[in-house]
Design a protein around this motif. Sequence first.
Motif, PDB file in Angstrom:
ATOM      1  N   GLN A 180      31.000  50.665  42.921  1.00 41.15           N
ATOM      2  CA  GLN A 180      30.343  49.439  42.476  1.00 41.15           C
ATOM      3  C   GLN A 180      31.316  48.543  41.704  1.00 41.15           C
ATOM      4  OE1 GLN A 180      27.047  48.917  43.445  1.00 41.15           O
ATOM      5  NE2 GLN A 180      27.491  50.822  44.577  1.00 41.15           N
ATOM      6  N   ASP A 181      30.941  47.277  41.608  1.00 39.23           N
ATOM      7  CA  ASP A 181      31.738  46.297  40.859  1.00 39.23           C
ATOM      8  C   ASP A 181      31.403  46.415  39.373  1.00 39.23           C
ATOM      9  OD1 ASP A 181      33.354  44.079  40.243  1.00 39.23           O
ATOM     10  OD2 ASP A 181      31.643  42.705  40.438  1.00 39.23           O
ATOM     11  N   THR A 182      31.814  47.547  38.796  1.00 37.78           N
ATOM     12  CA  THR A 182      31.514  47.804  37.386  1.00 37.78           C
ATOM     13  C   THR A 182      32.794  48.239  36.666  1.00 37.78           C
ATOM     14  OG1 THR A 182      31.006  50.148  37.746  1.00 37.78           O
ATOM     15  CG2 THR A 182      29.180  48.581  37.961  1.00 37.78           C
ATOM     16  N   GLU A 183      32.811  47.971  35.384  1.00 36.03           N
ATOM     17  CA  GLU A 183      33.946  48.379  34.561  1.00 36.03           C
ATOM     18  C   GLU A 183      34.146  49.902  34.635  1.00 36.03           C
ATOM     19  OE1 GLU A 183      36.890  46.828  31.663  1.00 36.03           O
ATOM     20  OE2 GLU A 183      35.514  45.912  33.124  1.00 36.03           O
ATOM     21  N   GLU A 184      33.035  50.634  34.668  1.00 35.05           N
ATOM     22  CA  GLU A 184      33.104  52.098  34.698  1.00 35.05           C
ATOM     23  C   GLU A 184      33.837  52.607  35.936  1.00 35.05           C
ATOM     24  OE1 GLU A 184      30.076  55.971  34.593  1.00 35.05           O
ATOM     25  OE2 GLU A 184      29.283  53.932  34.764  1.00 35.05           O
ATOM     26  N   LEU A 227      37.527  54.393  36.233  1.00 39.36           N
ATOM     27  CA  LEU A 227      37.640  55.689  36.888  1.00 39.36           C
ATOM     28  C   LEU A 227      38.842  55.695  37.838  1.00 39.36           C
ATOM     29  CD1 LEU A 227      36.145  58.421  37.062  1.00 39.36           C
ATOM     30  CD2 LEU A 227      34.778  57.440  38.922  1.00 39.36           C
ATOM     31  N   LEU A 228      38.964  54.653  38.648  1.00 35.53           N
ATOM     32  CA  LEU A 228      40.126  54.539  39.534  1.00 35.53           C
ATOM     33  C   LEU A 228      41.422  54.472  38.737  1.00 35.53           C
ATOM     34  CD1 LEU A 228      39.393  52.165  42.568  1.00 35.53           C
ATOM     35  CD2 LEU A 228      39.891  54.606  42.585  1.00 35.53           C
ATOM     36  N   ARG A 283      38.165  44.756  44.031  1.00 38.56           N
ATOM     37  CA  ARG A 283      36.929  44.024  43.760  1.00 38.56           C
ATOM     38  C   ARG A 283      36.226  43.558  45.031  1.00 38.56           C
ATOM     39  NH1 ARG A 283      36.866  40.706  38.730  1.00 38.56           N
ATOM     40  NH2 ARG A 283      35.526  42.410  37.988  1.00 38.56           N
ATOM     41  N   LEU A 284      36.949  42.986  45.978  1.00 41.28           N
ATOM     42  CA  LEU A 284      36.295  42.505  47.204  1.00 41.28           C
ATOM     43  C   LEU A 284      35.634  43.660  47.951  1.00 41.28           C
ATOM     44  CD1 LEU A 284      38.759  39.826  48.627  1.00 41.28           C
ATOM     45  CD2 LEU A 284      36.566  39.470  47.472  1.00 41.28           C
ATOM     46  N   ARG A 285      36.272  44.819  47.928  1.00 39.01           N
ATOM     47  CA  ARG A 285      35.665  45.971  48.582  1.00 39.01           C
ATOM     48  C   ARG A 285      34.375  46.361  47.881  1.00 39.01           C
ATOM     49  NH1 ARG A 285      41.205  49.621  49.526  1.00 39.01           N
ATOM     50  NH2 ARG A 285      42.428  47.885  50.386  1.00 39.01           N
TER      51      ARG A 285
END
Length: 312
Positions: A8-12, A16-17, A49-51
């Motif tokens: 997801q498009d989240t800071e978390e 993690l990545l 992000r786009l992914r």
Amino acid sequence: MINFREMQDTEEDYRLLLSWFSNPEVFRWYGQEDFPDGVSLDLVKEKYRLRCLRADAVTPAVIEIDGRPAGYIQYYKTDDCPGESDVWGIDLFIGEDDFRDRGYGTAILNKMTGYLFQEKKAGKIILDPEQDNKRAIRCYEKAGFIVKGRIGEHQLLMVLEKNMQGSIVDVCFYDEVSDSLLKYAVIVSRFQGQWLFCKHKNRSTYECPGGHREPGEDILATARRELYEETGARKYSLKPVCVYSVVRSSAKGADRNETFGLLCYAEIYELSELPAEFEMERITLFTELPDAWTYPEIQPRLMAKIMETVSL
């Protein structure tokens, strides 16, 4: 239990990545090309992000094992094989050190390739590991991928095709079928924290304990009998996991044949001497899954199902 959660498009998820790319083992094989000057949170967001917004052809996912984030996988339709359609690519890595060298990589690949063949109707799946990444190449070979060529100077082209030697072998899973259809039982087994496999007296390969059901025999009695005959197991816990089938058909779809069995999981606590009157020569314990399978088109799929559904 193995699960794929779409990123997801989240800071978390970006953090993690970032934590995984900050691991030298991951960065060496999967980060240096994308982040030659080092990795940062902003660079991870820029790359993925786009992914995560589903605005890219690549679908990114977090690999979860027993509910824990364990690594990253992505899949996408590709034109890297000119003249061929329905070709899909996969990239993946295990980010957490304690999930490496335990057979999860092969199980993860088996789950994803099964999804792409069945749901996306892939005809061929490709991977492009670095030629010096021996651990990854060995994992991919265990999942059935074959080196077919090179991509650039340093990467290999590894291919898995559904159509093998003019026939198609598929493994399907069911919650239940008519008891009369169950012809055999297979028992994926562990002993003292390791996978247990059998070696037949007339083969050089390894297989899970299991065999055919005798007339009038309860299918769980088949599983218990085969487990003892092929491993010498005396004390164990045994549970049915699901029904599976092996489907064989010609490449054109004719002569389709489907046979059914019960897939079980056993945690063995005590082994006696292997019964000499039966066909197994010995049992062997593995931390990782073996390279030499007796039934390479079937057994890795069963192992993946166990690792997907059973908490180990």
